[in-house]
Design an enzyme around this catalytic site. Structure first.
Site, PDB file in Angstrom:
ATOM      1  N   VAL A   1      71.486  -2.826  40.011  1.00 16.93           N
ATOM      2  CA  VAL A   1      72.552  -1.929  40.504  1.00 16.93           C
ATOM      3  C   VAL A   1      72.691  -0.717  39.585  1.00 16.93           C
ATOM      4  O   VAL A   1      73.000   0.392  40.021  1.00 16.93           O
ATOM      5  CB  VAL A   1      73.886  -2.711  40.652  1.00 16.93           C
ATOM      6  CG1 VAL A   1      74.488  -3.102  39.316  1.00 16.93           C
ATOM      7  CG2 VAL A   1      74.874  -1.932  41.477  1.00 16.93           C
ATOM      8  N   ASP A   2      72.386  -0.891  38.296  1.00 22.88           N
ATOM      9  CA  ASP A   2      72.427   0.229  37.332  1.00 22.88           C
ATOM     10  C   ASP A   2      71.462   1.320  37.788  1.00 22.88           C
ATOM     11  O   ASP A   2      71.805   2.508  37.868  1.00 22.88           O
ATOM     12  CB  ASP A   2      72.038  -0.325  35.956  1.00 22.88           C
ATOM     13  CG  ASP A   2      72.369   0.608  34.799  1.00 22.88           C
ATOM     14  OD1 ASP A   2      71.988   0.279  33.661  1.00 22.88           O
ATOM     15  OD2 ASP A   2      72.994   1.661  35.032  1.00 22.88           O
TER      16      ASP A   2
HETATM   17  N1  APR Z   1      74.624  -2.698  45.401  1.00 25.02           N
HETATM   18  C1  APR Z   1      75.298  -3.853  45.120  1.00 25.02           C
HETATM   19  N2  APR Z   1      74.778  -4.855  44.377  1.00 25.02           N
HETATM   20  C2  APR Z   1      73.513  -4.686  43.918  1.00 25.02           C
HETATM   21  C3  APR Z   1      72.756  -3.512  44.157  1.00 25.02           C
HETATM   22  C4  APR Z   1      73.363  -2.500  44.940  1.00 25.02           C
HETATM   23  N3  APR Z   1      72.728  -1.352  45.236  1.00 25.02           N
HETATM   24  N4  APR Z   1      71.529  -3.660  43.546  1.00 25.02           N
HETATM   25  C5  APR Z   1      71.540  -4.870  42.959  1.00 25.02           C
HETATM   26  N5  APR Z   1      72.720  -5.502  43.184  1.00 25.02           N
HETATM   27  C6  APR Z   1      73.178  -6.814  42.759  1.00 25.02           C
HETATM   28  C7  APR Z   1      72.120  -7.826  42.373  1.00 25.02           C
HETATM   29  O1  APR Z   1      71.542  -8.404  43.532  1.00 25.02           O
HETATM   30  C8  APR Z   1      72.962  -8.809  41.579  1.00 25.02           C
HETATM   31  O2  APR Z   1      73.612  -9.706  42.460  1.00 25.02           O
HETATM   32  O3  APR Z   1      73.940  -6.649  41.574  1.00 25.02           O
HETATM   33  C9  APR Z   1      74.033  -7.917  40.926  1.00 25.02           C
HETATM   34  C10 APR Z   1      73.840  -7.702  39.437  1.00 25.02           C
HETATM   35  O4  APR Z   1      72.457  -7.677  39.163  1.00 25.02           O
HETATM   36  P1  APR Z   1      71.808  -6.616  38.113  1.00 25.02           P
HETATM   37  O5  APR Z   1      71.868  -5.267  38.696  1.00 25.02           O
HETATM   38  O6  APR Z   1      70.475  -7.168  37.720  1.00 25.02           O
HETATM   39  O7  APR Z   1      72.812  -6.645  36.887  1.00 25.02           O
HETATM   40  P2  APR Z   1      73.015  -7.737  35.731  1.00 25.02           P
HETATM   41  O8  APR Z   1      72.583  -9.109  36.152  1.00 25.02           O
HETATM   42  O9  APR Z   1      74.409  -7.529  35.258  1.00 25.02           O
HETATM   43  O10 APR Z   1      71.975  -7.256  34.616  1.00 25.02           O
HETATM   44  C11 APR Z   1      72.248  -6.037  33.957  1.00 25.02           C
HETATM   45  O11 APR Z   1      70.053  -5.181  34.375  1.00 25.02           O
HETATM   46  O12 APR Z   1      69.700  -3.259  35.536  1.00 25.02           O
HETATM   47  C12 APR Z   1      69.789  -3.781  34.275  1.00 25.02           C
HETATM   48  O13 APR Z   1      70.570  -1.956  32.929  1.00 25.02           O
HETATM   49  C13 APR Z   1      70.938  -3.202  33.502  1.00 25.02           C
HETATM   50  O14 APR Z   1      70.215  -4.226  31.473  1.00 25.02           O
HETATM   51  C14 APR Z   1      71.187  -4.295  32.517  1.00 25.02           C
HETATM   52  C15 APR Z   1      70.957  -5.552  33.335  1.00 25.02           C
END
Ligand code: APR
Length: 180
Positions: free
Chosen positions: A32-33
């Site tokens: 999501v980042d």
């Molecule tokens: N909208 C909503 N949810 C999303 C989206 C989106 N566009 N893209 C991904 N997700 C969901 C994923 O499916 C997951 O359920 O967001 C949730 C969190 O997943 P991650 O994005 O991988 O975040 P997290 O598990 O907190 O890990 C954070 O990942 O991207 C890197 O820079 C970030 O190092 C950090 C780590």
């Protein structure tokens, strides 16, 4: 319907603020980042670089930036815990992410905020344990902040949405479908 669970892409949500599941550097990443940075445009990274220069964001804390090309006015960047088996206070740090995000919502008089499922992607936090923590913090904030009109949890997959709906039914009584 102050609390809504939806499946979708959080970068499309026109809330006052959307929450980013960032890492401590605040310099972007995948998941999501990555989606938020791509949709917001380069000015978001430029602002994040200034926060990085001030030390970034430790796990459990949150930082506010503008939303730039996003439909949301602001982005609240929070850093969730990396799951390490559950004995490293991961659950407490995850709860603190939601509390820190709501502290910024309150301080900035925001009326609507959307969350992704923090830490349940790359950070490996089991979603069946993350969902009740998220929902309890959201319900506490809705009870505490009169200015808060809407909190949306945006789940990326149908399975994640279903997990949150089941957790919501457990934390708020059996007849609360997906929205309250
Ligand atoms: N909208 C909503 N949810 C999303 C989206 C989106 N566009 N893209 C991904 N997700 C969901 C994923 O499916 C997951 O359920 O967001 C949730 C969190 O997943 P991650 O994005 O991988 O975040 P997290 O598990 O907190 O890990 C954070 O990942 O991207 C890197 O820079 C970030 O190092 C950090 C780590």
């Amino acid at each position: 319907m102050k609390l809504e669970l939806v499946q979708g892409d959080i970068t499309k949500v026109a809330a006052d603020a959307i929450v980013n599941a960032a890492n401590s550097s605040l310099l972007g990443g995948g998941g999501v980042d990555g989606a938020i940075h791509r949709a917001a445009g380069p000015e978001l990274l430029a602002e994040c670089r200034t926060l990085h220069a001030q030390g970034g964001c430790p796990p459990g804390q949150a930082r506010l930036t503008k939303g730039y090309r996003l439909p949301a006015r602001y982005v609240i960047h929070t850093v969730g815990p990396v799951w390490r088996g559950g004995n490293q206070a991961e659950e407490a740090v995850l709860a603190r992410c939601y509390k820190s995000a709501f502290a910024l919502v309150e301080a900035n008089g925001l009326r609507s905020v959307a969350f992704p499922s923090i830490s349940t992607g790359a950070y490996g936090f089991p979603i069946d344990r993350a969902a009740p923590i998220a929902l309890r913090e959201i319900q506490a904030a809705l009870a505490r902040l009169p200015q808060l009109e809407k909190v949306t949890v945006v789940l990326f997959s149908p399975g994640d949405l279903e997990m949150y709906q089941r957790a919501l039914a457990r934390v708020s009584g059996p007849d609360q479908g997906g929205n309250v």
